[in-house]
Design a protein around this motif. Structure first.
Motif, short mmCIF file in Angstrom:
data_model
loop_
_atom_site.label_atom_id
_atom_site.label_comp_id
_atom_site.label_asym_id
_atom_site.label_seq_id
_atom_site.Cartn_x
_atom_site.Cartn_y
_atom_site.Cartn_z
N LEU A 93 47.63 24.26 45.79
CA LEU A 93 46.22 23.93 45.65
C LEU A 93 47.00 25.55 44.65
N SER A 94 45.37 25.15 43.59
CA SER A 94 44.97 26.33 42.48
C SER A 94 44.57 26.77 43.70
N VAL A 95 43.79 28.38 42.41
CA VAL A 95 43.17 29.88 42.98
C VAL A 95 41.85 28.89 43.29
N GLU A 96 41.23 28.54 42.80
CA GLU A 96 39.93 28.20 42.62
C GLU A 96 39.61 26.94 43.69
N GLU A 97 40.63 25.66 44.01
CA GLU A 97 40.89 25.25 45.05
C GLU A 97 41.19 26.45 46.71
N ASN A 98 41.95 27.13 46.24
CA ASN A 98 42.26 27.73 48.27
C ASN A 98 40.68 28.87 48.17
N LEU A 99 39.98 29.41 46.52
CA LEU A 99 39.20 30.04 47.64
C LEU A 99 37.51 29.20 48.11
N LEU A 100 37.72 27.60 47.54
CA LEU A 100 36.46 26.82 48.05
C LEU A 100 36.99 25.93 49.42
N ILE A 101 38.35 26.26 49.73
CA ILE A 101 38.47 25.76 51.52
C ILE A 101 37.52 27.04 52.34
N GLY A 102 37.73 28.90 51.49
CA GLY A 102 37.10 29.19 52.57
C GLY A 102 35.40 28.69 53.31
N ARG A 119 34.21 37.70 39.60
CA ARG A 119 33.31 39.00 39.31
C ARG A 119 34.19 40.58 40.15
N MET A 120 34.52 40.37 40.70
CA MET A 120 35.34 41.39 41.76
C MET A 120 36.92 41.34 40.99
N PHE A 121 37.43 40.55 41.42
CA PHE A 121 38.97 39.96 41.18
C PHE A 121 38.78 39.42 39.57
N PRO A 122 38.21 39.99 38.44
CA PRO A 122 38.14 38.69 37.06
C PRO A 122 39.71 38.19 37.00
N VAL A 123 40.41 38.62 37.10
CA VAL A 123 42.15 38.36 37.30
C VAL A 123 42.37 36.57 37.66
N LEU A 124 41.27 36.64 38.64
CA LEU A 124 41.25 34.63 39.36
C LEU A 124 41.02 33.97 38.88
N LYS A 125 39.73 34.35 37.63
CA LYS A 125 38.58 33.55 36.53
C LYS A 125 39.74 33.02 36.07
N GLU A 126 40.49 33.49 35.48
CA GLU A 126 41.36 34.01 34.39
C GLU A 126 42.27 33.18 35.21
N ARG A 127 42.82 33.11 36.23
CA ARG A 127 44.05 32.01 36.47
C ARG A 127 43.54 30.98 37.72
N ARG A 128 42.59 30.23 37.20
CA ARG A 128 41.43 29.61 38.23
C ARG A 128 42.36 28.55 39.04
N ASN A 129 43.23 28.21 37.44
CA ASN A 129 43.99 26.54 37.71
C ASN A 129 44.71 26.88 38.09
N GLN A 141 47.16 38.63 47.12
CA GLN A 141 46.33 38.60 47.96
C GLN A 141 44.33 38.53 47.70
N MET A 142 44.67 38.67 46.43
CA MET A 142 43.19 38.78 46.33
C MET A 142 42.60 37.47 46.33
N VAL A 143 43.01 36.41 46.59
CA VAL A 143 42.86 35.07 47.37
C VAL A 143 43.10 35.31 48.68
N ALA A 144 43.70 35.59 48.85
CA ALA A 144 43.72 35.24 50.34
C ALA A 144 42.43 36.04 50.85
N ILE A 145 42.13 37.55 50.36
CA ILE A 145 40.67 38.23 50.78
C ILE A 145 39.31 37.09 49.68
N GLY A 146 39.46 36.45 49.07
CA GLY A 146 38.21 35.99 48.46
C GLY A 146 38.12 35.11 49.29
N ARG A 147 38.95 33.95 49.96
CA ARG A 147 39.09 32.63 50.39
C ARG A 147 38.16 33.33 51.91
#
Ligand SMILES: Nc1ncnc2c1ncn2[C@@H]1O[C@H](COP(=O)(O)OP(=O)(O)OP(=O)(O)O)[C@@H](O)[C@H]1O
Ligand SMILES: [Mg+2]
Length: 235
Positions: A93-102, A119-129, A141-147
């Motif tokens: 799954l993409s970054v965004e899909e992993n976040l949405l699972i949360g 906003r907290m982890f801007p690099v995740l927005k760049e890499r959202r797909n 780790q940023m994705v895991a925290i965001g999720r």
């Protein structure tokens, strides 16, 4: 009343006992850190609180309610979210899909959304797909925290965020903590790095061989006492 408490918490893997009567408390708005060597029982404690391992009902209280026997989805729906050891992203799954699972299991209104996490982890927005597997360890780790934050938790459990990450990346990750605190979450951090734990936590618990060997505010604990509680008196 504490927000979260354990009372005489025991935990087992089949007939192997990993926790021997752990007592701890987390007040609303507080950050506590659990430190201890490999095998001390830190992850077992996190798995017990989050419902991955089941325990005696009265051994874990959330706002005074017994939750020790609840399943992981039921614990999560109460507002206790975990960032597991090893991040455990869904690799395809993409970054965004992993976040949405949360969001599943607790779609509660609150401060955290894709927008505030980006906003907290801007690099995740760049890499959202980007798929989870293509990320660096720090980004994972940023994705895991965001999720975990996507569920707008009242308690955030973090198991060894620093593991395998370079110091500069660890600094970036921990830089997010003031914002997480300000959002109203109470936080439990498991850390092997005592210095990092002392910087971020209001109170510290040391564990050894399935027991709490020392607890207190960082300013009240001497290096020697922590060392003895972490490695044993003869280390
Ligand atoms: N799935 C399992 N099955 C059997 N024993 C386990 C299991 N997971 C952990 N243990 C044992 O339980 C004890 C506590 O392990 P735990 O993973 O909680 O320690 P930890 O403090 O998180 O260590 P680390 O710093 O290495 O993550 C250890 O003796 C470990 O070998
Ligand atoms: Mg562990």
């Amino acid at each position: 009343m504490a927000l979260l408490e354990t009372h005489g918490l025991t935990a087992f893997y089949r007939d192997f006992q990993a926790l021997f009567g752990v007592d701890l408390s987390l007040e609303a708005g507080e950050t506590i850190a659990i430190v201890g060597a490999n095998g001390a029982g830190k992850s077992t404690l996190m798995r017990s609180i989050s419902g991955v391992l089941r325990n005696g009902a009265d051994q874990i209280l959330f706002e005074g309610r017994p939750i020790g026997a609840l399943t992981a989805p039921d614990v999560m729906s109460l507002g206790i979210a975990m960032v597991p050891e090893g991040r455990k992203l869904f690799p395809s799954l993409s970054v965004e899909e992993n976040l949405l699972i949360g969001r599943y299991g607790r779609a509660t209104k609150g401060p955290w959304s894709l927008e505030t996490i980006y906003r907290m982890f801007p690099v995740l927005k760049e890499r959202r797909n980007t798929p989870g597997t293509a990320l660096s360890g720090g980004q994972q780790q940023m994705v895991a925290i965001g999720r975990a934050l996507m569920s707008n938790p009242r308690v955030l459990l973090c198991d060894e965020l620093s593991l395998g990450l370079a110091p500069i990346i660890i600094r970036d990750i921990y830089a997010a903590f003031p914002a997480i605190r300000d959002s109203g979450a109470s936080i439990v951090i498991v850390e092997q790095d005592i210095g990092q734990a002392m910087k971020v936590a209001d109170r510290l618990y040391c564990m050894m061989e399935g027991r709490v060997t020392l607890s207190g505010r960082p300013a009240e604990l001497s290096r020697e006492a922590i060392h003895a509680a972490y490695f044993g008196a003869h280390a």
